[in-house]
Design an enzyme around this catalytic site. Structure first.
Site, PDB file in Angstrom:
ATOM      1  N   ASP A  48       0.835  -1.199   0.000  1.00  0.00           N
ATOM      2  CA  ASP A  48       0.000   0.000   0.000  1.00  0.00           C
ATOM      3  C   ASP A  48       0.875   1.255   0.000  1.00  0.00           C
ATOM      4  OD1 ASP A  48      -2.957   1.117   0.864  1.00  0.00           O
ATOM      5  OD2 ASP A  48      -1.345   2.292   1.768  1.00  0.00           O
ATOM      6  N   TYR A  53       2.850  10.101  -0.302  1.00  0.00           N
ATOM      7  CA  TYR A  53       3.939   9.514   0.480  1.00  0.00           C
ATOM      8  C   TYR A  53       5.306   9.811  -0.138  1.00  0.00           C
ATOM      9  CZ  TYR A  53       0.247   6.617   2.645  1.00  0.00           C
ATOM     10  OH  TYR A  53      -0.885   6.170   3.283  1.00  0.00           O
ATOM     11  N   LYS A  78      -3.134   5.969  -4.077  1.00  0.00           N
ATOM     12  CA  LYS A  78      -4.244   6.871  -3.751  1.00  0.00           C
ATOM     13  C   LYS A  78      -4.052   8.220  -4.433  1.00  0.00           C
ATOM     14  CE  LYS A  78      -3.905   4.809   0.852  1.00  0.00           C
ATOM     15  NZ  LYS A  78      -2.469   4.466   0.829  1.00  0.00           N
ATOM     16  N   HIS A 111      -7.971   9.516  -1.385  1.00  0.00           N
ATOM     17  CA  HIS A 111      -7.231   9.489  -0.119  1.00  0.00           C
ATOM     18  C   HIS A 111      -8.032  10.091   1.042  1.00  0.00           C
ATOM     19  CE1 HIS A 111      -2.812   9.255   1.372  1.00  0.00           C
ATOM     20  NE2 HIS A 111      -3.652   8.986   2.347  1.00  0.00           N
TER      21      HIS A 111
END
Length: 274
Positions: A48, A53, A78, A111
């Site tokens: 994931d 990120y 996401k 998200h």
């Protein structure tokens, strides 16, 4: 890590999702390459990540360097809030594919809920119909966000990834998702490390001869919740997937669920700044 049937959940479209995955929040791009290779070597088949990120390139490199076939890996990313909207979501999706070095995703999520949810979801439906993603879903959606989206969508979300742990069970949301065949997936399942302070969980760890983390993750699995604990340490990764050789009793499951305090360690989706 064995590959038995109880290690998978079935999504509403018939697709299997591994019950345990590796979360990569706060894992840097450089760290991600080694972490992903290690996880896949141990036996993880569910990874994931998210565009925000900043580690999609490292995740992709780790997958390619692992020797594990892409078709055997369940990969999630996401769309971030700034990229929401119809055209911008399509653009963001393609950018994620490029960074990851793949031509499809297994799961793509919104998200966080925003005012542009519906336009974003139309883009998700387009990507799904075109076969560029095998499943679509949302993250951090509360019941009212889901009700609003379900009233307008053509394809229902297959997953809702939320903060879920013994201090935040969200039973109303849990039941709503169950009734609507939306798979709950837990982020921050280990309470950002605070689980070690919970005496009831420590007692259960001693009773079942396992760690507190294993107790929580096994509770997730028996609740039917997909879970994505994050770690970059090989020993912790291995510990987190070594939960399929014991069962928590119904009485102890109820004890863990009763720890619910409605306590969040992450942002509240209803007042998260966009």
């Amino acid at each position: 890590m064995n590959t038995t049937e109880n290690q998978y959940a079935m999504l509403s479209n018939g697709m299997k999702i591994p019950m345990i995955g590796l979360g990569t929040w706060r894992i840097g791009d450089d760290e991600a390459l080694g972490a992903i290779k290690t996880a896949l070597e141990i036996g993880y088949r569910h990874i994931d990540t998210a565009s925000i990120y900043g580690n999609e390139q490292g995740v992709g490199a780790g997958i390619r360097g692992s020797g594990v076939s892409r078709k055997d890996i369940f990969l999630t990313s996401k769309v971030w809030n700034d990229d929401q909207g119809y055209d911008s979501t399509l653009k963001a999706f393609n950018a994620s594919l490029e960074r990851l070095g793949t031509d499809y995703l297994d799961l793509y999520l919104i998200h966080w809920p925003t005012r542009r949810n519906k336009d974003t979801w139309r883009a998700m439906e387009t990507l799904y119909r075109e076969g560029k993603v095998k499943a679509i879903g949302v993250s951090n959606f509360q019941t009212h966000h889901l009700e609003d989206l379900l009233a307008a969508c053509e394809i229902k979300p297959m997953v809702n990834q939320v903060e879920f742990h013994p201090y935040l069970v969200q039973s109303t949301l849990f039941e709503f998702c169950r009734r609507n065949h939306i798979q709950i997936e837990a982020w921050s399942p280990l309470m950002q490390g605070k689980m070690v302070d919970v005496s009831e969980l420590k007692d259960l760890g001693e009773k079942y001869n396992c760690s507190v983390a294993q107790i929580i993750l096994r509770w997730d699995i028996q609740m039917g919740v997909v879970t994505i604990p994050k770690s970059i340490r090989r020993d912790r990764m291995k510990e987190n997937v070594d939960i399929f050789d014991f069962t928590i009793s119904e009485e102890d499951m109820a004890l863990i669920t009763a720890l619910d305090r409605g306590k969040r360690f992450g942002p509240n989706p209803d007042n998260f700044g966009f």
